[in-house]
Design a protein around this motif. Structure first.
Motif, PDB file in Angstrom:
ATOM      1  N   LYS A 338      44.983  27.362  36.661  1.00  0.00           N
ATOM      2  CA  LYS A 338      44.754  25.926  36.667  1.00  0.00           C
ATOM      3  C   LYS A 338      43.494  25.524  37.442  1.00  0.00           C
ATOM      4  O   LYS A 338      43.142  24.353  37.514  1.00  0.00           O
ATOM      5  N   THR A 339      42.789  26.503  38.037  1.00  0.00           N
ATOM      6  CA  THR A 339      41.617  26.214  38.862  1.00  0.00           C
ATOM      7  C   THR A 339      40.431  25.790  38.008  1.00  0.00           C
ATOM      8  O   THR A 339      40.223  26.321  36.899  1.00  0.00           O
ATOM      9  N   ASP A 340      39.630  24.868  38.531  1.00  0.00           N
ATOM     10  CA  ASP A 340      38.359  24.491  37.903  1.00  0.00           C
ATOM     11  C   ASP A 340      37.347  25.601  38.248  1.00  0.00           C
ATOM     12  O   ASP A 340      36.742  25.602  39.327  1.00  0.00           O
ATOM     13  N   ILE A 341      37.177  26.534  37.341  1.00  0.00           N
ATOM     14  CA  ILE A 341      36.410  27.737  37.615  1.00  0.00           C
ATOM     15  C   ILE A 341      34.953  27.421  37.931  1.00  0.00           C
ATOM     16  O   ILE A 341      34.362  27.990  38.861  1.00  0.00           O
ATOM     17  N   ARG A 342      34.345  26.514  37.172  1.00  0.00           N
ATOM     18  CA  ARG A 342      32.934  26.218  37.385  1.00  0.00           C
ATOM     19  C   ARG A 342      32.695  25.655  38.802  1.00  0.00           C
ATOM     20  O   ARG A 342      31.766  26.066  39.500  1.00  0.00           O
ATOM     21  N   ASP A 371      26.080  35.591  43.741  1.00  0.00           N
ATOM     22  CA  ASP A 371      26.534  35.132  42.423  1.00  0.00           C
ATOM     23  C   ASP A 371      28.041  35.311  42.324  1.00  0.00           C
ATOM     24  O   ASP A 371      28.595  36.317  42.800  1.00  0.00           O
ATOM     25  N   CYS A 372      28.720  34.345  41.713  1.00  0.00           N
ATOM     26  CA  CYS A 372      30.163  34.394  41.514  1.00  0.00           C
ATOM     27  C   CYS A 372      30.432  34.287  40.013  1.00  0.00           C
ATOM     28  O   CYS A 372      29.974  33.342  39.356  1.00  0.00           O
ATOM     29  N   GLU A 373      31.186  35.249  39.458  1.00  0.00           N
ATOM     30  CA  GLU A 373      31.429  35.301  38.023  1.00  0.00           C
ATOM     31  C   GLU A 373      32.879  35.689  37.743  1.00  0.00           C
ATOM     32  O   GLU A 373      33.593  36.197  38.618  1.00  0.00           O
ATOM     33  N   ILE A 374      33.278  35.461  36.456  1.00  0.00           N
ATOM     34  CA  ILE A 374      34.592  35.897  35.992  1.00  0.00           C
ATOM     35  C   ILE A 374      34.513  37.360  35.610  1.00  0.00           C
ATOM     36  O   ILE A 374      33.598  37.800  34.914  1.00  0.00           O
ATOM     37  N   ASP A 375      35.505  38.106  36.067  1.00  0.00           N
ATOM     38  CA  ASP A 375      35.568  39.520  35.713  1.00  0.00           C
ATOM     39  C   ASP A 375      36.492  39.752  34.520  1.00  0.00           C
ATOM     40  O   ASP A 375      36.130  40.424  33.563  1.00  0.00           O
ATOM     41  N   SER A 376      37.702  39.180  34.566  1.00  0.00           N
ATOM     42  CA  SER A 376      38.669  39.357  33.472  1.00  0.00           C
ATOM     43  C   SER A 376      39.814  38.374  33.674  1.00  0.00           C
ATOM     44  O   SER A 376      39.913  37.697  34.701  1.00  0.00           O
ATOM     45  N   PHE A 377      40.681  38.300  32.662  1.00  0.00           N
ATOM     46  CA  PHE A 377      41.883  37.480  32.728  1.00  0.00           C
ATOM     47  C   PHE A 377      43.065  38.375  33.045  1.00  0.00           C
ATOM     48  O   PHE A 377      43.434  39.239  32.253  1.00  0.00           O
ATOM     49  N   GLY A 378      43.643  38.174  34.206  1.00  0.00           N
ATOM     50  CA  GLY A 378      44.745  39.017  34.628  1.00  0.00           C
ATOM     51  C   GLY A 378      46.092  38.468  34.222  1.00  0.00           C
ATOM     52  O   GLY A 378      46.208  37.411  33.588  1.00  0.00           O
ATOM     53  N   ASP A 379      47.128  39.189  34.608  1.00  0.00           N
ATOM     54  CA  ASP A 379      48.491  38.769  34.281  1.00  0.00           C
ATOM     55  C   ASP A 379      48.903  37.517  35.047  1.00  0.00           C
ATOM     56  O   ASP A 379      49.643  36.673  34.530  1.00  0.00           O
ATOM     57  N   SER A 380      48.404  37.388  36.281  1.00  0.00           N
ATOM     58  CA  SER A 380      48.846  36.273  37.119  1.00  0.00           C
ATOM     59  C   SER A 380      47.757  35.249  37.366  1.00  0.00           C
ATOM     60  O   SER A 380      48.048  34.149  37.850  1.00  0.00           O
ATOM     61  N   GLY A 381      46.482  35.579  37.114  1.00  0.00           N
ATOM     62  CA  GLY A 381      45.408  34.637  37.373  1.00  0.00           C
ATOM     63  C   GLY A 381      44.096  35.143  36.819  1.00  0.00           C
ATOM     64  O   GLY A 381      44.024  36.181  36.129  1.00  0.00           O
TER      65      GLY A 381
END
Length: 442
Positions: A338-342, A371-381
């Motif tokens: 539910k976090t605002d990733i950007r 730099d902060c980036e998305i690595d992957s979509f996990g089971d819990s977050g």
């Protein structure tokens, strides 16, 4: 011999000594000795005032040549005194002058000079004691002309083992000159290595090559001189060495390989002192010193790892700091879906950039900024990561990763960003209770 004869001889000795003391020759020699010491003192002071290295005591960390020059400056006075005394005694004999007092003064001056030399230059207590109790008496016997008789007496004490004659004189000569060569080799090696390593026009790898070659050359010279002192014919040894060389080459193959590998490493500059390396077995550390057979790696927990030089060539090696001391590191964390990733990426990026050891700023190239980036979509977050650059290795007193983990954790809590944890949802497919039939046995 009765007491009266002894008293007569003693009285005759006192009468001769009294006549010698009140004689003109004695007074002339006393004046000559005083004049020689005065001239030597003035001349030594003049020379020390004009030579830069001998004017003031060097401070801590000074060059070895500076220390050597200062110590030699302290020996100018006794050296000049001995030189003038020797010159005066030679001239006295030339002109038929009985310079017995000058000869006595010369012997005393030489002994005092050697004692000062040992005190100034010999740092090893064992070697200094050996020189004082063995070397100085031998020099005294030589100066008074008694040493040849002592040598003949030692030569007469011998032992024959087959065709080899071992004499007390030969054993004593090997021990005395062996200790002297050991001290000279050690002192020369320390001074030579310090001079080479302080040379400003050479890089580190070239310095280490010259240091290693200098050490090997000194060892070979000392070994050959010791063989010559032992009376071994070097010509015959060369013939014998050719036959033994093949056997030694096979038996010492590993040692020779490590030595040659060390020379290759220093010449091709693939590894230098101060590099942080990682071996294929997981060992990590800073290269602190190169030896003839191995290199010393110092770990962050204070341990020294002795790595054979051959291993740096024959196995995989990761050199972290040889090309550039800057390193890139990565820290992983997770946030809720539910976090605002950007917005969160901007917050974390700015927080990491505030760390004093992280390279950041508008003047830094974009690819080297945090730099902060998305690595992957996990089971819990959502699995995130932060990349950053820093000077040096992330360990020891430069441990940044732990600080940034705590910083990220506090930043997420301050902004009410949830850090997820594993959750499982259990669903019951068949909600009707199962019926159980009670049966009674017949």
């Amino acid at each position: 011999m009765d007491f009266s004869s002894l008293q007569t001889k003693w009285n005759a000795f006192l009468h001769a000594a009294n006549e010698a003391i009140v004689s003109t020759h004695f007074l002339v020699q006393i004046c000559l000795i005083a004049g020689i010491y005065l001239i030597a003192y003035l001349l030594a002071g003049t020379l020390r005032s004009r030579i830069p290295f001998t004017q003031a005591r060097p401070g801590e960390g000074a060059h070895s040549l500076h220390w050597l020059g200062w110590k030699l400056g302290g020996l100018l006075f006794p050296v000049l005194s001995i030189t003038l005394l020797k010159l005066t005694t030679v001239l006295g004999k030339e002109y038929q002058f009985n310079a017995w007092l000058l000869e006595v003064a010369l012997v005393v001056a030489v002994m005092l000079f050697l004692a000062s030399f040992i005190r100034a230059f010999v740092t090893s207590d064992t070697v200094a004691m050996f020189m004082r109790w063995v070397g100085l008496p031998l020099v005294f016997l030589h100066l008074v002309g008694v040493l040849p008789a002592v040598v003949d007496a030692l030569k007469s004490v011998s032992l024959s083992v087959g065709n080899v004659d071992i004499s007390a004189y030969g054993v004593a000569r090997v021990i005395i000159f062996g200790v002297l060569l050991f001290w000279l080799g050690r002192a020369s090696n320390n001074v030579g290595q310090d001079i080479i390593r302080r040379h400003k026009t050479l890089d580190i790898t070239t310095k280490e090559v010259f240091v290693k070659l200098f050490e090997v050359a000194l060892f070979c010279i000392g070994f050959l001189l010791l063989l010559n002192i032992m009376g071994i014919n070097l010509t015959a040894l060369a013939v014998f060495g050719g036959a033994v060389g093949v056997g030694l080459g096979l038996g010492l193959q590993s040692i020779a390989s490590n030595f040659i590998s060390g020379i290759i490493i220093l010449l091709d500059r693939s590894l230098t002192v101060g590099d942080y390396v990682e071996l294929d077995d997981g060992s990590k550390g800073f290269v602190r010193e190169f030896k003839m057979r191995y290199a010393v790696l110092e770990t962050y927990d204070g341990k020294d790892i002795l790595v054979p030089n051959e291993k740096f060539i024959s196995s995989l090696l990761i050199n972290w700091t040889h090309k550039d001391p800057k390193q890139r590191y990565r820290i992983d964390f997770s946030v809720a879906y539910k976090t605002d990733i950007r917005a969160m990426c901007d917050i974390i990026r700015d927080a990491v950039a505030q760390h004093p050891q992280v390279i950041s700023g508008d003047h830094i190239p974009f690819e080297e900024r945090p730099d902060c980036e998305i690595d992957s979509f996990g089971d819990s977050g959502v699995n995130m990561f932060v990349e950053f650059w820093m000077e040096g290795i992330d360990d020891g007193k430069n441990r940044v990763g732990g600080d940034l983990l705590l910083l990220i954790f506090e930043t997420l809590r301050e902004n009410n960003i949830e850090i997820p944890f594993p959750q499982r949802e259990v669903r019951v497919i068949n909600e009707e209770p199962m019926s159980i039939k009670n049966t009674t046995p017949k």
